[in-house]
Design a protein around this motif. Sequence first.
Motif, PDB file in Angstrom:
ATOM      1  N   VAL A 124       0.835  -1.210   0.000  1.00 44.17           N
ATOM      2  CA  VAL A 124       0.000   0.000   0.000  1.00 44.17           C
ATOM      3  C   VAL A 124       0.858   1.244   0.000  1.00 44.17           C
ATOM      4  O   VAL A 124       0.604   2.204  -0.745  1.00 44.17           O
ATOM      5  N   PHE A 125       1.921   1.258   0.806  1.00 41.19           N
ATOM      6  CA  PHE A 125       2.764   2.448   0.873  1.00 41.19           C
ATOM      7  C   PHE A 125       3.587   2.637  -0.394  1.00 41.19           C
ATOM      8  O   PHE A 125       3.871   3.772  -0.794  1.00 41.19           O
ATOM      9  N   ALA A 126       3.962   1.547  -1.044  1.00 38.42           N
ATOM     10  CA  ALA A 126       4.689   1.664  -2.313  1.00 38.42           C
ATOM     11  C   ALA A 126       3.818   2.331  -3.369  1.00 38.42           C
ATOM     12  O   ALA A 126       4.266   3.240  -4.087  1.00 38.42           O
ATOM     13  N   LEU A 127       2.561   1.911  -3.468  1.00 37.29           N
ATOM     14  CA  LEU A 127       1.650   2.526  -4.442  1.00 37.29           C
ATOM     15  C   LEU A 127       1.319   3.960  -4.070  1.00 37.29           C
ATOM     16  O   LEU A 127       1.189   4.827  -4.941  1.00 37.29           O
ATOM     17  N   SER A 128       1.199   4.232  -2.779  1.00 40.57           N
ATOM     18  CA  SER A 128       0.938   5.603  -2.335  1.00 40.57           C
ATOM     19  C   SER A 128       2.089   6.518  -2.738  1.00 40.57           C
ATOM     20  O   SER A 128       1.867   7.667  -3.141  1.00 40.57           O
ATOM     21  N   SER A 129       3.316   6.008  -2.651  1.00 43.61           N
ATOM     22  CA  SER A 129       4.478   6.806  -3.060  1.00 43.61           C
ATOM     23  C   SER A 129       4.498   7.047  -4.559  1.00 43.61           C
ATOM     24  O   SER A 129       4.902   8.117  -5.024  1.00 43.61           O
ATOM     25  N   LEU A 130       4.048   6.053  -5.342  1.00 44.93           N
ATOM     26  CA  LEU A 130       4.024   6.211  -6.795  1.00 44.93           C
ATOM     27  C   LEU A 130       2.985   7.229  -7.243  1.00 44.93           C
ATOM     28  O   LEU A 130       3.147   7.883  -8.273  1.00 44.93           O
ATOM     29  N   GLY A 131       1.907   7.384  -6.468  1.00 47.40           N
ATOM     30  CA  GLY A 131       0.841   8.293  -6.865  1.00 47.40           C
ATOM     31  C   GLY A 131       1.298   9.723  -7.032  1.00 47.40           C
ATOM     32  O   GLY A 131       0.757  10.463  -7.863  1.00 47.40           O
ATOM     33  N   VAL A 132       2.308  10.128  -6.252  1.00 45.13           N
ATOM     34  CA  VAL A 132       2.757  11.521  -6.339  1.00 45.13           C
ATOM     35  C   VAL A 132       3.457  11.801  -7.668  1.00 45.13           C
ATOM     36  O   VAL A 132       3.576  12.951  -8.079  1.00 45.13           O
ATOM     37  N   TYR A 133       3.920  10.736  -8.360  1.00 40.97           N
ATOM     38  CA  TYR A 133       4.534  10.950  -9.669  1.00 40.97           C
ATOM     39  C   TYR A 133       3.536  11.568 -10.638  1.00 40.97           C
ATOM     40  O   TYR A 133       3.907  12.378 -11.489  1.00 40.97           O
ATOM     41  N   GLY A 134       2.265  11.171 -10.537  1.00 46.16           N
ATOM     42  CA  GLY A 134       1.254  11.763 -11.402  1.00 46.16           C
ATOM     43  C   GLY A 134       1.114  13.250 -11.168  1.00 46.16           C
ATOM     44  O   GLY A 134       0.982  14.041 -12.116  1.00 46.16           O
ATOM     45  N   VAL A 135       1.155  13.662  -9.887  1.00 51.06           N
ATOM     46  CA  VAL A 135       1.061  15.086  -9.547  1.00 51.06           C
ATOM     47  C   VAL A 135       2.287  15.840 -10.049  1.00 51.06           C
ATOM     48  O   VAL A 135       2.168  16.890 -10.695  1.00 51.06           O
ATOM     49  N   ALA A 136       3.477  15.305  -9.754  1.00 51.69           N
ATOM     50  CA  ALA A 136       4.710  15.993 -10.148  1.00 51.69           C
ATOM     51  C   ALA A 136       4.864  16.049 -11.671  1.00 51.69           C
ATOM     52  O   ALA A 136       5.204  17.095 -12.232  1.00 51.69           O
ATOM     53  N   GLN A 157       5.649  17.717  -0.158  1.00 51.07           N
ATOM     54  CA  GLN A 157       4.653  17.395   0.865  1.00 51.07           C
ATOM     55  C   GLN A 157       4.557  15.887   1.074  1.00 51.07           C
ATOM     56  O   GLN A 157       4.470  15.408   2.206  1.00 51.07           O
ATOM     57  N   MET A 158       4.596  15.130  -0.022  1.00 49.47           N
ATOM     58  CA  MET A 158       4.500  13.675   0.078  1.00 49.47           C
ATOM     59  C   MET A 158       5.693  13.114   0.853  1.00 49.47           C
ATOM     60  O   MET A 158       5.523  12.252   1.729  1.00 49.47           O
ATOM     61  N   ILE A 159       6.908  13.618   0.568  1.00 52.13           N
ATOM     62  CA  ILE A 159       8.100  13.092   1.231  1.00 52.13           C
ATOM     63  C   ILE A 159       8.015  13.311   2.736  1.00 52.13           C
ATOM     64  O   ILE A 159       8.262  12.399   3.541  1.00 52.13           O
ATOM     65  N   SER A 160       7.644  14.521   3.159  1.00 48.61           N
ATOM     66  CA  SER A 160       7.636  14.827   4.586  1.00 48.61           C
ATOM     67  C   SER A 160       6.527  14.080   5.314  1.00 48.61           C
ATOM     68  O   SER A 160       6.750  13.518   6.395  1.00 48.61           O
ATOM     69  N   TYR A 161       5.321  14.026   4.739  1.00 48.92           N
ATOM     70  CA  TYR A 161       4.206  13.432   5.466  1.00 48.92           C
ATOM     71  C   TYR A 161       4.142  11.922   5.319  1.00 48.92           C
ATOM     72  O   TYR A 161       3.616  11.247   6.213  1.00 48.92           O
ATOM     73  N   MET A 209      -4.500  13.022   5.687  1.00 47.68           N
ATOM     74  CA  MET A 209      -5.102  14.222   5.090  1.00 47.68           C
ATOM     75  C   MET A 209      -4.091  14.969   4.240  1.00 47.68           C
ATOM     76  O   MET A 209      -4.416  15.482   3.164  1.00 47.68           O
ATOM     77  N   ALA A 210      -2.836  15.039   4.710  1.00 48.33           N
ATOM     78  CA  ALA A 210      -1.797  15.694   3.914  1.00 48.33           C
ATOM     79  C   ALA A 210      -1.495  14.890   2.652  1.00 48.33           C
ATOM     80  O   ALA A 210      -1.244  15.462   1.586  1.00 48.33           O
ATOM     81  N   GLU A 211      -1.511  13.551   2.759  1.00 46.16           N
ATOM     82  CA  GLU A 211      -1.277  12.691   1.595  1.00 46.16           C
ATOM     83  C   GLU A 211      -2.339  12.906   0.526  1.00 46.16           C
ATOM     84  O   GLU A 211      -2.047  12.886  -0.671  1.00 46.16           O
ATOM     85  N   SER A 212      -3.587  13.085   0.947  1.00 47.18           N
ATOM     86  CA  SER A 212      -4.671  13.263  -0.016  1.00 47.18           C
ATOM     87  C   SER A 212      -4.853  14.713  -0.432  1.00 47.18           C
ATOM     88  O   SER A 212      -5.784  15.037  -1.162  1.00 47.18           O
TER      89      SER A 212
END
Length: 329
Positions: A124-136, A157-161, A209-212
């Motif tokens: 779950v955390f691996a996929l959550s980390s990949l999601g930010v690539y879409g934003v960046a 924000q993703m890295i810190s939270y 909340m910060a992740e989303s």
Amino acid sequence: MDFLLGLTILFIKIAVTLSGLLLAASYLVWLERKLLARLQIRLGPNRAGIFGLLQPIADAVKLLTKEDIVPAAADGVIFRLAPAVVAVTAMLMFAAVPLGPDVRVFGRAVPMVITDLNVGLLFVFALSSLGVYGVALGGWASNSKFALLGGIRGAAQMISYELALGLSLVPVVMLAGSFSLTAIVDAQAGVPFIVLQPVSFAIFVIGAMAESKRIPFDLPEAENELGAGFHTEYSGMRFGLFFLGEYVHIQVLGALTAIFFLGGWRGPWLPPVVWLMLKIVMVAVIMIWIRGTLPRLRYDQLMALGWKVLIPVSLVNIVVTGAFIQFAM
């Protein structure tokens, strides 16, 4: 024969899960608009259907038929793929979320999860980390300074939270003795972990909340500073995919909150799946309520909270939990 039966059951579970996620995401938007309207003394959606219940369908039709514009100076391939990365990674996270205990089908036990991984938490955390690539990538590929700033903010924000989010779950893993989400739910048969780990629960909810990217943590798309942030240049269904990913992510984070701290599907009288759904809705309503109540943080306050408060508190909580487990043995 067993192989075909297993494959059929797998496809049925995938179809039901995806259909439920998409339907729930669309009506989560309706729920949010209605609740925010109540908080702001407005009516909210009330034209399409009774109580505006057909509004999500009207929104979907509008997004599907709206012109899809790609800026002339944008990187076309990455610009088109970035929204799909956000939506697909959010939906894949639900593959490891258990919806209930095993049920018997044709005399065999069938897990109420698409795939019961013994490292489900890491998946779950691996996929959550990949999601930010879409934003960046969406912000960078737009060739817009506002979108780029939004994408950079999203990555920082993703890295810190996510670091605080991961550390908050270390005590949960220590108490459960497993990375499997099913095993973590089973470990709460007596007492839910929110009672044993209130500090971890608070850090996890703030980090979720910060992740989303929800208010008060929606700095990647702060409209008074960046227009619309990383999705400024998007329109049509690609714009809709970003929001689909956000609301599916809310459901996933609600499910994970329930699994890690609220006993998962456990509860009296009602069916297990119903209990899990109620807990997901409860977490979503709390996130919506916070959005309608708190102002947006400044960016320096946002990062300081993650690095200077949540991470140190998480580390101290890990040490205290470890000491408690050691002395209790």
